[in-house]
Motif scaffolding. Structure first.
Motif, PDB file in Angstrom:
ATOM      1  N   GLY A   3     -11.692  57.651  41.714  1.00 46.40           N
ATOM      2  CA  GLY A   3     -10.540  57.353  43.050  1.00 46.40           C
ATOM      3  C   GLY A   3     -11.331  57.032  45.027  1.00 46.40           C
ATOM      4  N   ASP A   4     -12.568  57.174  44.524  1.00 47.75           N
ATOM      5  CA  ASP A   4     -12.812  57.271  45.630  1.00 47.75           C
ATOM      6  C   ASP A   4     -13.310  55.852  45.847  1.00 47.75           C
ATOM      7  OD1 ASP A   4     -14.034  60.045  46.030  1.00 47.75           O
ATOM      8  OD2 ASP A   4     -16.275  59.923  44.821  1.00 47.75           O
ATOM      9  N   VAL A   5     -13.626  55.178  47.616  1.00 51.37           N
ATOM     10  CA  VAL A   5     -13.728  53.807  47.804  1.00 51.37           C
ATOM     11  C   VAL A   5     -15.100  54.626  48.321  1.00 51.37           C
ATOM     12  CG1 VAL A   5     -12.705  52.287  49.771  1.00 51.37           C
ATOM     13  CG2 VAL A   5     -10.999  53.993  48.424  1.00 51.37           C
ATOM     14  N   VAL A   6     -15.546  53.292  48.261  1.00 49.52           N
ATOM     15  CA  VAL A   6     -17.271  53.843  48.748  1.00 49.52           C
ATOM     16  C   VAL A   6     -17.531  52.681  49.188  1.00 49.52           C
ATOM     17  CG1 VAL A   6     -17.807  53.292  46.437  1.00 49.52           C
ATOM     18  CG2 VAL A   6     -19.997  54.115  47.195  1.00 49.52           C
ATOM     19  N   MET A   7     -18.599  52.878  50.289  1.00 47.45           N
ATOM     20  CA  MET A   7     -19.004  51.610  51.005  1.00 47.45           C
ATOM     21  C   MET A   7     -20.321  52.312  51.035  1.00 47.45           C
ATOM     22  SD  MET A   7     -20.491  50.104  54.232  1.00 47.45           S
ATOM     23  CE  MET A   7     -19.281  51.619  55.790  1.00 47.45           C
ATOM     24  N   VAL A   8     -20.766  50.177  51.348  1.00 45.63           N
ATOM     25  CA  VAL A   8     -22.251  50.947  51.204  1.00 45.63           C
ATOM     26  C   VAL A   8     -22.739  49.657  52.537  1.00 45.63           C
ATOM     27  CG1 VAL A   8     -24.296  50.101  49.617  1.00 45.63           C
ATOM     28  CG2 VAL A   8     -22.472  51.003  48.651  1.00 45.63           C
ATOM     29  N   LYS A   9     -23.770  49.689  52.826  1.00 46.56           N
ATOM     30  CA  LYS A   9     -24.354  48.569  54.188  1.00 46.56           C
ATOM     31  C   LYS A   9     -26.365  49.671  54.700  1.00 46.56           C
ATOM     32  CE  LYS A   9     -22.691  47.000  58.164  1.00 46.56           C
ATOM     33  NZ  LYS A   9     -22.939  45.732  57.776  1.00 46.56           N
ATOM     34  N   GLY A  10     -26.334  48.698  55.285  1.00 44.95           N
ATOM     35  CA  GLY A  10     -27.417  48.825  55.604  1.00 44.95           C
ATOM     36  C   GLY A  10     -28.251  46.968  55.778  1.00 44.95           C
ATOM     37  N   SER A  11     -29.061  47.281  56.407  1.00 40.81           N
ATOM     38  CA  SER A  11     -30.034  45.831  56.968  1.00 40.81           C
ATOM     39  C   SER A  11     -30.672  45.687  55.090  1.00 40.81           C
ATOM     40  CB  SER A  11     -31.329  45.860  57.954  1.00 40.81           C
ATOM     41  OG  SER A  11     -30.679  46.010  59.308  1.00 40.81           O
ATOM     42  N   LEU A  12     -31.585  44.286  55.859  1.00 40.08           N
ATOM     43  CA  LEU A  12     -31.254  43.873  54.440  1.00 40.08           C
ATOM     44  C   LEU A  12     -32.960  44.757  53.571  1.00 40.08           C
ATOM     45  CD1 LEU A  12     -30.335  41.480  51.974  1.00 40.08           C
ATOM     46  CD2 LEU A  12     -32.240  39.900  53.076  1.00 40.08           C
ATOM     47  N   GLY A  13     -33.321  44.796  54.666  1.00 44.48           N
ATOM     48  CA  GLY A  13     -34.510  44.960  54.311  1.00 44.48           C
ATOM     49  C   GLY A  13     -34.749  46.568  53.972  1.00 44.48           C
ATOM     50  N   SER A  14     -33.761  47.194  54.182  1.00 43.64           N
ATOM     51  CA  SER A  14     -33.466  48.354  53.907  1.00 43.64           C
ATOM     52  C   SER A  14     -33.422  48.768  52.475  1.00 43.64           C
ATOM     53  CB  SER A  14     -31.935  49.545  54.387  1.00 43.64           C
ATOM     54  OG  SER A  14     -30.993  49.134  54.253  1.00 43.64           O
ATOM     55  N   ARG A  15     -33.082  47.268  51.894  1.00 43.35           N
ATOM     56  CA  ARG A  15     -32.667  47.173  50.416  1.00 43.35           C
ATOM     57  C   ARG A  15     -31.555  48.075  49.137  1.00 43.35           C
ATOM     58  NH1 ARG A  15     -37.543  49.341  47.252  1.00 43.35           N
ATOM     59  NH2 ARG A  15     -36.967  47.473  45.571  1.00 43.35           N
ATOM     60  N   LEU A  16     -30.187  48.637  50.419  1.00 38.39           N
ATOM     61  CA  LEU A  16     -29.599  49.226  49.919  1.00 38.39           C
ATOM     62  C   LEU A  16     -28.209  48.442  48.956  1.00 38.39           C
ATOM     63  CD1 LEU A  16     -27.874  51.513  51.025  1.00 38.39           C
ATOM     64  CD2 LEU A  16     -29.856  50.616  52.290  1.00 38.39           C
ATOM     65  N   ALA A  17     -28.632  46.976  48.254  1.00 41.05           N
ATOM     66  CA  ALA A  17     -28.681  46.606  47.168  1.00 41.05           C
ATOM     67  C   ALA A  17     -29.226  47.181  46.003  1.00 41.05           C
ATOM     68  CB  ALA A  17     -28.656  45.010  47.471  1.00 41.05           C
ATOM     69  N   LEU A  18     -30.002  48.196  46.133  1.00 35.26           N
ATOM     70  CA  LEU A  18     -29.925  49.441  44.994  1.00 35.26           C
ATOM     71  C   LEU A  18     -28.950  49.907  45.303  1.00 35.26           C
ATOM     72  CD1 LEU A  18     -34.020  49.759  45.692  1.00 35.26           C
ATOM     73  CD2 LEU A  18     -33.059  48.127  43.616  1.00 35.26           C
ATOM     74  N   VAL A  19     -28.612  50.827  45.804  1.00 36.05           N
ATOM     75  CA  VAL A  19     -27.029  51.256  45.338  1.00 36.05           C
ATOM     76  C   VAL A  19     -26.400  50.975  45.439  1.00 36.05           C
ATOM     77  CG1 VAL A  19     -26.160  53.086  47.244  1.00 36.05           C
ATOM     78  CG2 VAL A  19     -28.354  52.846  47.488  1.00 36.05           C
ATOM     79  N   VAL A  20     -26.044  49.538  45.933  1.00 33.84           N
ATOM     80  CA  VAL A  20     -24.398  49.137  44.550  1.00 33.84           C
ATOM     81  C   VAL A  20     -24.689  48.351  43.547  1.00 33.84           C
ATOM     82  CG1 VAL A  20     -23.580  46.402  44.787  1.00 33.84           C
ATOM     83  CG2 VAL A  20     -24.264  47.758  46.785  1.00 33.84           C
TER      84      VAL A  20
END
Length: 471
Positions: A445-462
């Motif tokens: 039921g959650d809506v989750v938004m993941v955001k950061g600069s490319l160098g902060s590597r938030l793609a790992l969280v995605v």
């Protein structure tokens, strides 16, 4: 379809070809090379010459090199030049001159790639459209995009970025633009500029490559609009303004944000227009006005462009949405908004607005209440006020509608400390630590938004969230 042959490539670069060959593409990466591509042996983190043999084994039609690499036969199909990057730039200019395409350049502190993709969508049904598949907007990405342009292209969209002054001018001139867009000017890459005015002057360099009488599409809602206008006027451009400000040629009246749509009402030179985007966000509505202005400026049809925009969805890493069917809860899911490619204060605010407008689902998870959750990573290259700019996000209006904000990185600790206690999630030292814990922090039921600069590597969280997907 033939894109390049050895004769034209020699004519463009002044180089020497060891054999006759025909190519249908260009590639700078052996991992992505396709049969019949020219492999461009650029020097970056690695020397591309080290991969020429591998590229030829994979079916490259030829390799653009400055020397015969070790282990490669002198009889191999090679285009030998003095400097590979300079030769790629020469091929870009040659490709531009041999086409009658209308070329649109896009720059701005925020929204370049999304606007490029929106233009691709708007013009697709009106002719052959050429644009890079990814964010190729730097000193090698722009010439690579141009060199890949087929001669029979009708519309080309070239994204142009910068980190320092004097980067945009040579790229814009290489593209020889018919239309130029500046989406906005914001406090980005502040490590290289003393203030936002300097950034505006750097963005206005795009008009150095605009043909006289070409269309300059400018955001008139921002404090630095006059700097952009002056740059466009000095270039002899046809000035077109977009925004909410009275007097805008393309003026936004309203943007109704749904869970995955934006319904826009606006005016175009005083005439009412309405259209829909299949992605949420007021910032997307604003960029869509620039897109419509550019499409018309390039000879496209306004009505056809508006109709096509309902097919626009946000690109991966820039607002793409995905429903994650949870493996551990039968029939339940959460919604992921992937904004992991880039971040600055302006785009972070826009993404928080989108999250605030989203609709979680109640009565499906362990908690029984769907939540709006943000996973945020450091915004990089903001200069000496970087900690202050992170902390100021806590004052953004959309924060009131967000339930929990988890943060990662030394800079994001400033936001963590500034958040209201009831909004404050977990702070992690880096994205990997955050990624390792996402399964404990999310529910159906959650809506989750993941955001950061490319160098902060938030793609790992995605990727960690995507791994929760039911297979």
């Amino acid at each position: 379809m033939e894109l390049w042959n050895s004769k034209d490539a020699v004519l463009a670069t002044g180089g020497r070809s060891t054999t006759d060959w025909v190519a249908n593409g260009l590639s700078i990466d052996t991992r992505e090379i396709e049969q019949g591509d020219i492999f461009v042996a650029l020097k970056d983190q690695r020397d591309g010459h080290d991969f020429v043999a591998q590229a030829l084994e994979k079916g490259a039609a030829a390799a653009l090199v400055s020397r015969i690499p070790d282990g490669v036969s002198p009889n191999a199909p090679l285009l030998i030049v003095d400097d590979v990057l300079s030769a790629l730039e020469d091929m870009a200019r040659f490709a531009r001159k041999r086409t009658s395409a209308k070329v649109i350049g896009v720059t701005g502190s925020v929204g370049k790639t999304g606007t490029k993709e929106m233009l691709r969508t708007a013009l697709m049904g009106q002719g052959r459209v050429h644009a890079a598949e990814r964010s190729f907007n730097n000193h090698w990405g722009v010439p690579l995009t141009l060199a890949r342009m087929p001669e029979n292209t009708d519309f080309a969209v070239i994204e142009i970025g910068m980190n320092h002054p004097n980067e945009i001018t040579p790229l814009a001139r290489m593209a020889d633009l018919d239309v130029a867009i500046v989406t906005t000017v914001a406090a980005v890459h502040m490590a290289a500029f003393k203030d936002v005015d300097e950034i505006a002057h750097a963005k206005a360099e795009i008009f150095d490559g605009l043909r006289k009488g070409g269309a300059a599409i400018i955001n008139i809602d921002i404090p630095t609009t006059k700097i952009l206008q002056d740059g466009a006027v000095n270039a002899g451009a046809n000035l077109i303004g977009f925004g909410q400000t009275a007097g805008a040629d393309y003026q936004l009246q309203d943007a109704i944000i749904g869970n995955d749509t934006t319904n826009v009402t606006a005016t175009a030179f005083g005439d009412p227009i309405m259209f829909k985007l299949s992605a949420p966000g007021k910032h997307l509505a604003m960029n869509a006005l620039a897109v419509l202005a550019a499409a018309v400026g390039a000879g496209g049809d306004l009505a056809m462009s508006m109709l096509a925009l309902q097919e626009f969805t946000a690109p991966s890493g820039r607002g793409a949405r995905q429903t994650i069917e949870l493996a551990n809860i039968d029939g339940a899911s959460l919604e992921l908004i992937d904004e992991s490619y880039n971040a600055n204060p302006t785009s972070m605010g826009a993404s928080l607005d989108v999250l605030a407008a989203s609709q979680p689902v109640d009565n499906v998870g362990r908690i029984r209440k769907g939540r709006r959750i943000a996973f945020l990573g450091d915004m990089l290259e903001l200069g000496p006020k970087e900690h202050e700019m992170h902390a100021e996000l806590a004052q953004h209006d959309a924060i009131a509608q967000v339930d929990i904000i988890h943060t990662a990185g030394a800079l994001m600790q400033s936001l963590h400390d500034a958040l209201p206690v009831e909004k404050r999630g977990t702070w992690f030292a880096d994205a990997q630590q955050m990624a390792d814990k996402v399964h404990q922090l999310l529910d159906a039921g959650d809506v989750v938004m993941v955001k950061g600069s490319l160098g902060s590597r938030l793609a790992l969280v995605v990727k960690s969230i995507q791994k929760l997907q039911y297979k």
